[in-house]
Design a protein around this motif. Sequence first.
Motif, PDB file in Angstrom:
ATOM      1  N   GLU A  30     -29.654  -8.334  -1.402  1.00  0.00           N
ATOM      2  CA  GLU A  30     -30.682  -7.552  -2.094  1.00  0.00           C
ATOM      3  C   GLU A  30     -30.178  -7.069  -3.455  1.00  0.00           C
ATOM      4  O   GLU A  30     -30.915  -7.104  -4.446  1.00  0.00           O
ATOM      5  CB  GLU A  30     -31.092  -6.354  -1.236  1.00  0.00           C
ATOM      6  N   ILE A  31     -28.928  -6.623  -3.528  1.00  0.00           N
ATOM      7  CA  ILE A  31     -28.368  -6.143  -4.796  1.00  0.00           C
ATOM      8  C   ILE A  31     -28.265  -7.295  -5.785  1.00  0.00           C
ATOM      9  O   ILE A  31     -28.611  -7.149  -6.960  1.00  0.00           O
ATOM     10  CB  ILE A  31     -27.004  -5.458  -4.573  1.00  0.00           C
ATOM     11  N   ARG A  32     -27.806  -8.445  -5.338  1.00  0.00           N
ATOM     12  CA  ARG A  32     -27.694  -9.599  -6.242  1.00  0.00           C
ATOM     13  C   ARG A  32     -29.063 -10.042  -6.749  1.00  0.00           C
ATOM     14  O   ARG A  32     -29.210 -10.412  -7.918  1.00  0.00           O
ATOM     15  CB  ARG A  32     -26.987 -10.751  -5.536  1.00  0.00           C
ATOM     16  N   ALA A  33     -30.078 -10.007  -5.890  1.00  0.00           N
ATOM     17  CA  ALA A  33     -31.431 -10.367  -6.327  1.00  0.00           C
ATOM     18  C   ALA A  33     -31.925  -9.372  -7.384  1.00  0.00           C
ATOM     19  O   ALA A  33     -32.539  -9.767  -8.379  1.00  0.00           O
ATOM     20  CB  ALA A  33     -32.377 -10.408  -5.140  1.00  0.00           C
ATOM     21  N   MET A  34     -31.636  -8.076  -7.179  1.00  0.00           N
ATOM     22  CA  MET A  34     -32.027  -7.062  -8.156  1.00  0.00           C
ATOM     23  C   MET A  34     -31.303  -7.301  -9.483  1.00  0.00           C
ATOM     24  O   MET A  34     -31.902  -7.198 -10.548  1.00  0.00           O
ATOM     25  CB  MET A  34     -31.699  -5.665  -7.604  1.00  0.00           C
ATOM     26  N   ARG A  85     -37.240   0.697 -11.276  1.00  0.00           N
ATOM     27  CA  ARG A  85     -38.005   0.152 -10.137  1.00  0.00           C
ATOM     28  C   ARG A  85     -37.980   1.078  -8.936  1.00  0.00           C
ATOM     29  O   ARG A  85     -38.947   1.149  -8.186  1.00  0.00           O
ATOM     30  CB  ARG A  85     -37.483  -1.230  -9.776  1.00  0.00           C
ATOM     31  N   GLU A  86     -36.881   1.803  -8.738  1.00  0.00           N
ATOM     32  CA  GLU A  86     -36.843   2.774  -7.648  1.00  0.00           C
ATOM     33  C   GLU A  86     -37.867   3.881  -7.881  1.00  0.00           C
ATOM     34  O   GLU A  86     -38.526   4.326  -6.956  1.00  0.00           O
ATOM     35  CB  GLU A  86     -35.443   3.379  -7.513  1.00  0.00           C
ATOM     36  N   ALA A  87     -37.998   4.326  -9.130  1.00  0.00           N
ATOM     37  CA  ALA A  87     -38.972   5.375  -9.449  1.00  0.00           C
ATOM     38  C   ALA A  87     -40.393   4.860  -9.249  1.00  0.00           C
ATOM     39  O   ALA A  87     -41.248   5.574  -8.721  1.00  0.00           O
ATOM     40  CB  ALA A  87     -38.776   5.862 -10.878  1.00  0.00           C
TER      41      ALA A  87
END
Length: 114
Positions: A30-34, A85-87
């Motif tokens: 997930e981190i790498r995709a982000m 994106r988190e916000a």
Amino acid sequence: MEPMLLLLLMVVLLAVPLWQTFRQNKKIREIRAMQDRVAPGERVQTGAGVHGRIVAVGETTVDLEIADGVVTTWERAAILRNLTREAEAAEGPARPAPEAPEAPEAPEAPADGA
């Protein structure tokens, strides 16, 4: 009965670390995709805790503006969180603004001056 209990205990003791490894690998994916989706203008946080706005994205690097006029270059892999994106995800889907209630009409003054 005792050998079955021992076998069950061994299976559980082997399954827990395996399950944790799968969860950790999922988080890494997930981190790498982000990191692959970051774009200029987004606010991010690096693994070192530095917050900044992405100015430019290269093949393996990103330029972060960490203060007005201060731009630093980071490896793309150093980006840990995409704060923009988190916000947006925390706010949920955009809602239309509520309509303002109509103001009540003021009573008319009598015409004869009384």
